[in-house]
Structures are given as structure tokens and as C-alpha cells.
Design a protein around this motif. Structure first.
Motif, PDB file in Angstrom:
ATOM      1  N   THR A  71       0.845  -1.194   0.000  1.00 36.11           N
ATOM      2  CA  THR A  71       0.000   0.000   0.000  1.00 36.11           C
ATOM      3  C   THR A  71       0.883   1.248   0.000  1.00 36.11           C
ATOM      4  O   THR A  71       1.977   1.248   0.567  1.00 36.11           O
ATOM      5  N   PRO A  72       0.438   2.342  -0.647  1.00 36.99           N
ATOM      6  CA  PRO A  72       1.251   3.570  -0.665  1.00 36.99           C
ATOM      7  C   PRO A  72       1.487   4.112   0.741  1.00 36.99           C
ATOM      8  O   PRO A  72       0.597   4.094   1.587  1.00 36.99           O
ATOM      9  N   LEU A  73       2.690   4.576   0.980  1.00 36.62           N
ATOM     10  CA  LEU A  73       3.023   5.184   2.265  1.00 36.62           C
ATOM     11  C   LEU A  73       3.892   6.402   2.031  1.00 36.62           C
ATOM     12  O   LEU A  73       4.635   6.476   1.052  1.00 36.62           O
ATOM     13  N   GLU A  74       3.776   7.385   2.923  1.00 33.44           N
ATOM     14  CA  GLU A  74       4.567   8.607   2.823  1.00 33.44           C
ATOM     15  C   GLU A  74       5.888   8.412   3.564  1.00 33.44           C
ATOM     16  O   GLU A  74       5.913   7.932   4.696  1.00 33.44           O
ATOM     17  N   VAL A  75       6.957   8.817   2.894  1.00 30.12           N
ATOM     18  CA  VAL A  75       8.290   8.690   3.454  1.00 30.12           C
ATOM     19  C   VAL A  75       8.928  10.077   3.493  1.00 30.12           C
ATOM     20  O   VAL A  75       8.909  10.808   2.492  1.00 30.12           O
ATOM     21  N   THR A  76       9.480  10.451   4.639  1.00 29.26           N
ATOM     22  CA  THR A  76      10.196  11.721   4.777  1.00 29.26           C
ATOM     23  C   THR A  76      11.668  11.480   4.467  1.00 29.26           C
ATOM     24  O   THR A  76      12.343  10.714   5.151  1.00 29.26           O
ATOM     25  N   MET A  77      12.144  12.147   3.421  1.00 28.90           N
ATOM     26  CA  MET A  77      13.512  11.946   2.975  1.00 28.90           C
ATOM     27  C   MET A  77      14.482  12.714   3.872  1.00 28.90           C
ATOM     28  O   MET A  77      14.090  13.463   4.764  1.00 28.90           O
ATOM     29  N   LEU A  78      15.764  12.519   3.620  1.00 27.24           N
ATOM     30  CA  LEU A  78      16.791  13.174   4.416  1.00 27.24           C
ATOM     31  C   LEU A  78      16.755  14.690   4.260  1.00 27.24           C
ATOM     32  O   LEU A  78      17.117  15.432   5.181  1.00 27.24           O
ATOM     33  N   ASP A  79      16.309  15.194   3.088  1.00 23.85           N
ATOM     34  CA  ASP A  79      16.206  16.635   2.853  1.00 23.85           C
ATOM     35  C   ASP A  79      14.830  17.183   3.219  1.00 23.85           C
ATOM     36  O   ASP A  79      14.435  18.245   2.740  1.00 23.85           O
ATOM     37  N   PRO A 121       8.455  -0.979   6.562  1.00 25.98           N
ATOM     38  CA  PRO A 121       9.490  -0.362   7.418  1.00 25.98           C
ATOM     39  C   PRO A 121      10.874  -0.355   6.782  1.00 25.98           C
ATOM     40  O   PRO A 121      11.656   0.584   7.001  1.00 25.98           O
ATOM     41  N   ALA A 122      11.181  -1.384   5.970  1.00 26.89           N
ATOM     42  CA  ALA A 122      12.478  -1.390   5.290  1.00 26.89           C
ATOM     43  C   ALA A 122      12.566  -0.238   4.290  1.00 26.89           C
ATOM     44  O   ALA A 122      13.614   0.407   4.139  1.00 26.89           O
ATOM     45  N   ILE A 123      11.455   0.035   3.603  1.00 29.17           N
ATOM     46  CA  ILE A 123      11.428   1.166   2.663  1.00 29.17           C
ATOM     47  C   ILE A 123      11.650   2.474   3.407  1.00 29.17           C
ATOM     48  O   ILE A 123      12.443   3.334   2.983  1.00 29.17           O
ATOM     49  N   GLN A 124      10.958   2.665   4.521  1.00 23.95           N
ATOM     50  CA  GLN A 124      11.120   3.900   5.288  1.00 23.95           C
ATOM     51  C   GLN A 124      12.532   4.032   5.852  1.00 23.95           C
ATOM     52  O   GLN A 124      13.084   5.131   5.892  1.00 23.95           O
ATOM     53  N   GLU A 125      13.106   2.917   6.283  1.00 24.84           N
ATOM     54  CA  GLU A 125      14.457   2.973   6.847  1.00 24.84           C
ATOM     55  C   GLU A 125      15.486   3.370   5.800  1.00 24.84           C
ATOM     56  O   GLU A 125      16.359   4.219   6.056  1.00 24.84           O
ATOM     57  N   VAL A 126      15.397   2.782   4.603  1.00 21.25           N
ATOM     58  CA  VAL A 126      16.400   3.052   3.563  1.00 21.25           C
ATOM     59  C   VAL A 126      16.195   4.423   2.942  1.00 21.25           C
ATOM     60  O   VAL A 126      17.125   5.232   2.833  1.00 21.25           O
ATOM     61  N   LEU A 127      14.965   4.732   2.524  1.00 23.38           N
ATOM     62  CA  LEU A 127      14.720   6.005   1.833  1.00 23.38           C
ATOM     63  C   LEU A 127      14.790   7.184   2.793  1.00 23.38           C
ATOM     64  O   LEU A 127      15.094   8.305   2.368  1.00 23.38           O
ATOM     65  N   ILE A 147      16.763  -2.400   0.356  1.00 29.10           N
ATOM     66  CA  ILE A 147      15.452  -2.752   0.908  1.00 29.10           C
ATOM     67  C   ILE A 147      15.232  -4.259   0.827  1.00 29.10           C
ATOM     68  O   ILE A 147      14.735  -4.894   1.773  1.00 29.10           O
ATOM     69  N   ARG A 148      15.587  -4.848  -0.301  1.00 31.38           N
ATOM     70  CA  ARG A 148      15.425  -6.294  -0.467  1.00 31.38           C
ATOM     71  C   ARG A 148      16.238  -7.064   0.575  1.00 31.38           C
ATOM     72  O   ARG A 148      15.739  -8.027   1.176  1.00 31.38           O
ATOM     73  N   ASP A 149      17.482  -6.646   0.808  1.00 28.10           N
ATOM     74  CA  ASP A 149      18.329  -7.371   1.754  1.00 28.10           C
ATOM     75  C   ASP A 149      17.771  -7.295   3.174  1.00 28.10           C
ATOM     76  O   ASP A 149      17.782  -8.290   3.915  1.00 28.10           O
ATOM     77  N   ILE A 150      17.279  -6.104   3.553  1.00 24.34           N
ATOM     78  CA  ILE A 150      16.697  -5.967   4.895  1.00 24.34           C
ATOM     79  C   ILE A 150      15.456  -6.846   5.035  1.00 24.34           C
ATOM     80  O   ILE A 150      15.274  -7.571   6.026  1.00 24.34           O
ATOM     81  N   ALA A 151      14.576  -6.786   4.019  1.00 20.98           N
ATOM     82  CA  ALA A 151      13.360  -7.603   4.073  1.00 20.98           C
ATOM     83  C   ALA A 151      13.691  -9.092   4.035  1.00 20.98           C
ATOM     84  O   ALA A 151      13.021  -9.910   4.691  1.00 20.98           O
ATOM     85  N   ARG A 152      14.724  -9.460   3.287  1.00 21.71           N
ATOM     86  CA  ARG A 152      15.089 -10.882   3.201  1.00 21.71           C
ATOM     87  C   ARG A 152      15.555 -11.411   4.563  1.00 21.71           C
ATOM     88  O   ARG A 152      15.183 -12.525   4.958  1.00 21.71           O
ATOM     89  N   ARG A 153      16.347 -10.630   5.283  1.00 23.39           N
ATOM     90  CA  ARG A 153      16.823 -11.093   6.590  1.00 23.39           C
ATOM     91  C   ARG A 153      15.668 -11.257   7.579  1.00 23.39           C
ATOM     92  O   ARG A 153      15.610 -12.236   8.331  1.00 23.39           O
ATOM     93  N   GLN A 154      14.751 -10.308   7.582  1.00 23.25           N
ATOM     94  CA  GLN A 154      13.655 -10.375   8.544  1.00 23.25           C
ATOM     95  C   GLN A 154      12.607 -11.416   8.158  1.00 23.25           C
ATOM     96  O   GLN A 154      11.995 -12.047   9.033  1.00 23.25           O
ATOM     97  N   ALA A 155      12.390 -11.604   6.854  1.00 20.81           N
ATOM     98  CA  ALA A 155      11.386 -12.572   6.413  1.00 20.81           C
ATOM     99  C   ALA A 155      11.865 -14.000   6.554  1.00 20.81           C
ATOM    100  O   ALA A 155      11.047 -14.933   6.477  1.00 20.81           O
ATOM    101  N   ALA A 156      13.157 -14.217   6.754  1.00 29.44           N
ATOM    102  CA  ALA A 156      13.657 -15.583   6.922  1.00 29.44           C
ATOM    103  C   ALA A 156      13.050 -16.239   8.150  1.00 29.44           C
ATOM    104  O   ALA A 156      12.868 -17.465   8.196  1.00 29.44           O
ATOM    105  N   ASN A 157      12.669 -15.438   9.155  1.00 29.95           N
ATOM    106  CA  ASN A 157      12.032 -15.995  10.354  1.00 29.95           C
ATOM    107  C   ASN A 157      10.630 -16.502  10.075  1.00 29.95           C
ATOM    108  O   ASN A 157      10.057 -17.226  10.901  1.00 29.95           O
TER     109      ASN A 157
END
Length: 308
Positions: A71-79, A121-127, A147-157
């Protein structure tokens, strides 16, 4: 007869038990055999499987690669710019027992919810750790891999393998679009005004240069004309002086004829002078004046005023 009557129902019951103890696993599926909710058998290969009738149950899971549209989510960038982001993820179940224990009876539907709770959450963390221009540049691929690597580690559980994550949209929120467009229009109008000003300045320089060139050329042409005119006047005077020196009488005669021509132009020309004036010496006699050199140049007399 009585024995046959009992054999048929027995055979029917045995056939039903035999059929209920057999299950088929499609090549696109995997299966778990459960007994009182506990996993007793994992069937990963397609084909026939066996279970205890009425005691054990079979639960099927997809063995194919599945998709997740977040689902679409708003992300606040570094700038501090906000972007609306959604992503598409591809995943598959690799550990049936672990997946069953993680999602329970919800199956793939519950797995999608749990996976979305990992990907977002992985998208928000990276972006959220990079400026917005990196999301719109070639670094976008590297960000998606993070994002894929973060999600892959957490989804392994969950017994899930995340194969890929792709950002499908990165847009400004609706409330920011108008302000962004207004700022872009203002910047373009300012650039256009700067270009117009530079063009006007260049045009003014060209006009000033052209005007200076016109003045210089006109002045030079006038100078050359004055030089030529002076040379012509000098040549004319030289010729007149030379002619006068060769035959003064003829020169006086020609000057008198020229004076007559100038004075007697028009249909109503009038000259007022004394009858014995030297101006008409060549008209009264065919003799030349006694001293042609002293003959005054005739000039056209002013016309008499009309009678009242």
C-alpha cells in the motif's frame, strides 16, 4: 446371503477409508499433513501422499513465486521532502513448517500481511536516510537492493524468501504538488525574464553598434563628397580661368548669354533698369563692349511688385 449383505458395506467403508487416506500434491503446490494441529509430514514433491483418515488433515501451500503490492506510504527523505512510495515484492515459501508456525491457519493471505509489515518499514528505513534526488537517479537500483536485503533477513524468520523488491512509484503528496508546480513555474518565469533581459541587452548593443557604424559611414561619405566637390569646383574654376585667359571676349559673351537665360525665365519676367545699361550691350549691337573684362555679371533683378 446374510454374509454378502455384510461384506458389501464393509467393502464400501474400506474403500472410503482408502480414498480418504490418499491425497494428491499438484506440481504447483506443497502440502503439510497435520494431526491435531501438529505437523507430522511435509510433502514437497508432486504426486500421491498418504495420511491417516479422519485423524490427519492436509493443508496445501503455493510452491510458486508470489507477488506483493504494498500500500502507498509517505516517506520523509533526508532533505525533509515527503514522497509517496509503493513497491512490488516477489517472494516464495521455502520452509513450510516455519511458515505454518509463523502465520498459523491464515496461509498465504496472512503471509502477505506479515511480509508487508516487513517491507514497508524497510522502505522507510532506507529512503529516510538519503536525499530525494538519489531516489530519482541511478542510485535507485542500489536503494532497492538494500530494501530487499533488509526484508530478506527479517522474512527468513517466517520461512519466506524475498526474491526481489522494486519501487513502483515515488511521487509527491497531493498537497505538495501545487506548491511544487508553483515553485517550478516561478523558477521558469525567472529564467525566462533573465533570458529576455540578456536578449534586450544584446539587442541594444547591436543597435548601438549599428548606429555608430551608420554615423561613421555617413561622416566618411560626406567627407569624401566634400573632397570630391571641392576638387570638382577647383577643376571647374581652373577650366573657367583657363578659358577666360584664352579668349576674354568670348568668355564675356557666354557669361552675358547665361545671365540673359537666368534673368528672362518664365512667361511674365520683368526687369527694371536704365535703358543705357551695359547689361543689354550684346542685344543692342553686334559689337562687343569696349572692355569685356569690366562687364559686370548680370544677375536676375527682382520682379516688380504687382500694381494695386
Amino acid at each position: 446371503m446374510m454374509r454378502a449383505m455384510y461384506i458389501v458395506p464393509v467393502l464400501v467403508v474400506l474403500g472410503a477409508l482408502a480414498l480418504s487416506s490418499v491425497f494428491i500434491v499438484d506440481e504447483r503446490k506443497k502440502a503439510l499433513v497435520l494431526q491435531f494441529g501438529q505437523v507430522t509430514q511435509v510433502k514437497s514433491d508432486p504426486g500421491l501422499g498418504f495420511k491417516i483418515p479422519f485423524v490427519q488433515d492436509v493443508v496445501y501451500y503455493e510452491d510458486r513465486i508470489l507477488g506483493l503490492q504494498t500500500t502507498p506510504l509517505e516517506v520523509t527523505m533526508l532533505d525533509d521532502r515527503r514522497l509517496v512510495v509503493d513497491a512490488f515484492s516477489r517472494w516464495r515459501i521455502v520452509d513450510l513448517v516455519q511458515f505454518r508456525e509463523a502465520v498459523g491457519v491464515g496461509g498465504e493471505t496472512q503471509g502477505l500481511r506479515r511480509l508487508e509489515g516487513i517491507v514497508n518499514p524497510a522502505i522507510q528505513e532506507v529512503l529516510g536516510s538519503v536525499p530525494s534526488n538519489r531516489v530519482l537517479s541511478e542510485d535507485r537500483t542500489a536503494l532497492m537492493n538494500q530494501i530487499r536485503d533488509i526484508a530478506r533477513r527479517q522474512a527468513a524468520n517466517l520461512g519466506i524468501e524475498v526474491i526481489d523488491v522494486r519501487l513502483t512509484r515515488t511521487d509527491l503528496p497531493e498537497q505538495n504538488l501545487e506548491a511544487t508546480f508553483a515553485r517550478m513555474r516561478a523558477e521558469r518565469e525567472r529564467e525566462a525574464a533573465d533570458e529576455i533581459a540578456r536578449g534586450g541587452e544584446a539587442a541594444q548593443r547591436v543597435r548601438a553598434s549599428a548606429d555608430r557604424t551608420v554615423v561613421e559611414l555617413t561622416s566618411d561619405a560626406r567627407r569624401q563628397a566634400e573632397v570630391v566637390r571641392g576638387e570638382a569646383d577647383a577643376e571647374r574654376n581652373r577650366i573657367l580661368a583657363e578659358s577666360y585667359g584664352r579668349d576674354p571676349e568670348f568668355f564675356a559673351f557666354i557669361r552675358s548669354l547665361t545671365a540673359y537665360e537666368v534673368s528672362l525665365q518664365g512667361a511674365n519676367s520683368s526687369i527694371v533698369m536704365q535703358p543705357d545699361s551695359e547689361f543689354f550691350d550684346y542685344l543692342r549691337s553686334d559689337q562687343a563692349p569696349a572692355d569685356p573684362a569690366e562687364t559686370p555679371e548680370a544677375a536676375p533683378a527682382p520682379a516688380p511688385a504687382p500694381a494695386p
